[in-house]
Design a protein around this motif. Structure first.
Motif, short mmCIF file in Angstrom:
data_model
loop_
_atom_site.label_atom_id
_atom_site.label_comp_id
_atom_site.label_asym_id
_atom_site.label_seq_id
_atom_site.Cartn_x
_atom_site.Cartn_y
_atom_site.Cartn_z
N ARG A 151 0.83 -1.21 0.00
CA ARG A 151 0.00 0.00 0.00
C ARG A 151 0.86 1.25 0.00
O ARG A 151 0.57 2.22 -0.71
N ALA A 152 1.93 1.24 0.77
CA ALA A 152 2.82 2.40 0.84
C ALA A 152 3.46 2.67 -0.51
O ALA A 152 3.59 3.84 -0.93
N GLY A 153 3.86 1.62 -1.20
CA GLY A 153 4.46 1.79 -2.52
C GLY A 153 3.49 2.37 -3.52
O GLY A 153 3.83 3.30 -4.28
N PHE A 154 2.26 1.84 -3.53
CA PHE A 154 1.25 2.37 -4.43
C PHE A 154 0.90 3.81 -4.09
O PHE A 154 0.73 4.65 -4.98
N ARG A 155 0.79 4.10 -2.79
CA ARG A 155 0.45 5.46 -2.39
C ARG A 155 1.53 6.45 -2.85
O ARG A 155 1.20 7.51 -3.38
N ALA A 156 2.78 6.10 -2.68
CA ALA A 156 3.87 6.99 -3.08
C ALA A 156 3.83 7.24 -4.58
O ALA A 156 4.00 8.38 -5.04
N LEU A 157 3.58 6.19 -5.35
CA LEU A 157 3.54 6.32 -6.80
C LEU A 157 2.36 7.18 -7.25
O LEU A 157 2.52 8.10 -8.06
N LEU A 158 1.19 6.88 -6.70
CA LEU A 158 -0.02 7.59 -7.13
C LEU A 158 -0.03 9.04 -6.65
O LEU A 158 -0.42 9.95 -7.40
N SER A 159 0.40 9.27 -5.43
CA SER A 159 0.36 10.62 -4.86
C SER A 159 1.33 11.58 -5.53
O SER A 159 1.18 12.80 -5.41
N ALA A 160 2.32 11.04 -6.24
CA ALA A 160 3.28 11.89 -6.95
C ALA A 160 2.68 12.52 -8.20
O ALA A 160 3.25 13.45 -8.78
N GLU A 161 1.50 12.02 -8.61
CA GLU A 161 0.83 12.54 -9.81
C GLU A 161 -0.08 13.72 -9.45
O GLU A 161 -0.78 13.70 -8.43
N ASP A 162 -0.10 14.72 -10.31
CA ASP A 162 -0.89 15.92 -10.04
C ASP A 162 -2.39 15.67 -10.09
O ASP A 162 -3.16 16.40 -9.46
N ASP A 163 -2.80 14.64 -10.84
CA ASP A 163 -4.23 14.42 -11.05
C ASP A 163 -4.79 13.24 -10.27
O ASP A 163 -5.93 12.83 -10.47
N ILE A 164 -4.00 12.68 -9.34
CA ILE A 164 -4.43 11.51 -8.57
C ILE A 164 -4.24 11.77 -7.08
O ILE A 164 -3.19 12.28 -6.65
N GLU A 165 -5.23 11.39 -6.29
CA GLU A 165 -5.16 11.54 -4.83
C GLU A 165 -5.61 10.24 -4.17
O GLU A 165 -6.67 9.70 -4.50
N VAL A 166 -4.80 9.72 -3.25
CA VAL A 166 -5.18 8.54 -2.48
C VAL A 166 -5.97 9.02 -1.27
O VAL A 166 -5.45 9.73 -0.41
#
Length: 218
Positions: free
Chosen positions: A14-29
């Motif tokens: 979950r931490a890995g996915f969160r870090a990847l997704l949260s780095a994108e401007d158009d995606i929020e976990v």
């Protein structure tokens, strides 16, 4: 902004996915769940656009969580993407039947994961036509008592577009093949989905193969 719910019993994943997704401007976990029961509850609380759900989790597995999310009218806008370590297997097939919009293998490339989230958020089926044929072809062929066909509730045009959706065609490609406008193609697809109570195009794909509208190994 695309709002995402992560559901996996392994905190490190979950931490890995969160870090990847949260780095994108158009995606929020917006939330994280450690089991399927939490995933359903958090989906109701946060109403995410996409729920990334692991297949195998304690308390309630990803398939049952998918089924409950898909059956709840309040969560109609939540697109479930199944996460699996195993690629093509019966878990994925059952998840698609339960209402998942598609699936991703956990070791997929980061760019493919991000693209998958965006595709699912648009309401498109996150399915490769070739993989879908292999997957559904294998497991539909094993079922001794297939579900009763409901083809009679569709018009001939709706059957035709459903078959083309199952073959992986976009609305524009369907329009070209049927010699109709893209708007008309989209209307036929939408009507077929409404009549079949399909949440998204992935459900049309499953329906087409299970009823024999498209041959799994054709």
């Amino acid at each position: 902004m695309i709002r995402v719910l992560l559901a996996d019993d392994q905190a490190l994943i979950r931490a890995g996915f969160r870090a990847l997704l949260s780095a994108e401007d158009d995606i929020e976990v917006v939330a994280e769940a450690a089991n399927g029961e939490q995933a359903v509850a958090l989906a109701l609380e946060h109403r995410p656009d996409v729920a990334l759900v692991d297949v195998q989790m304690p308390v309630m597995d990803g398939i049952e969580a998918t089924r409950r999310i898909a059956a709840d009218e309040r969560l109609h806008g939540v697109h479930v993407v199944i996460l699996t370590n195993y690629g093509l297997d019966e878990y994925v097939y059952n998840a698609l039947r339960a209402g998942a919009a598609g699936f991703l293998v956990k070791d997929t490339e980061p760019t493919d994961l991000l693209q998958g989230v965006r595709v699912a958020a648009r309401g498109d089926a996150l399915l490769s036509p070739a993989i879908t044929r292999r997957l559904i072809g294998e497991y539909v062929g094993r079922r001794p008592n297939p579900a009763p066909a409901r083809l009679e509730i569709l018009t001939n045009r709706e059957r035709e577009v459903t078959a083309l959706v199952a073959k992986g065609l976009s609305n524009d490609e369907i329009a070209t093949q049927m010699v109709i406008s893209p708007t008309t193609a989209k209307t036929h697809v939408s009507r077929a989905m409404t009549k079949l109570h399909a949440r998204d195009r992935a459900q049309l794909v499953v329906f087409a193969y299970e009823t024999g509208l498209v041959l799994p190994r054709g």
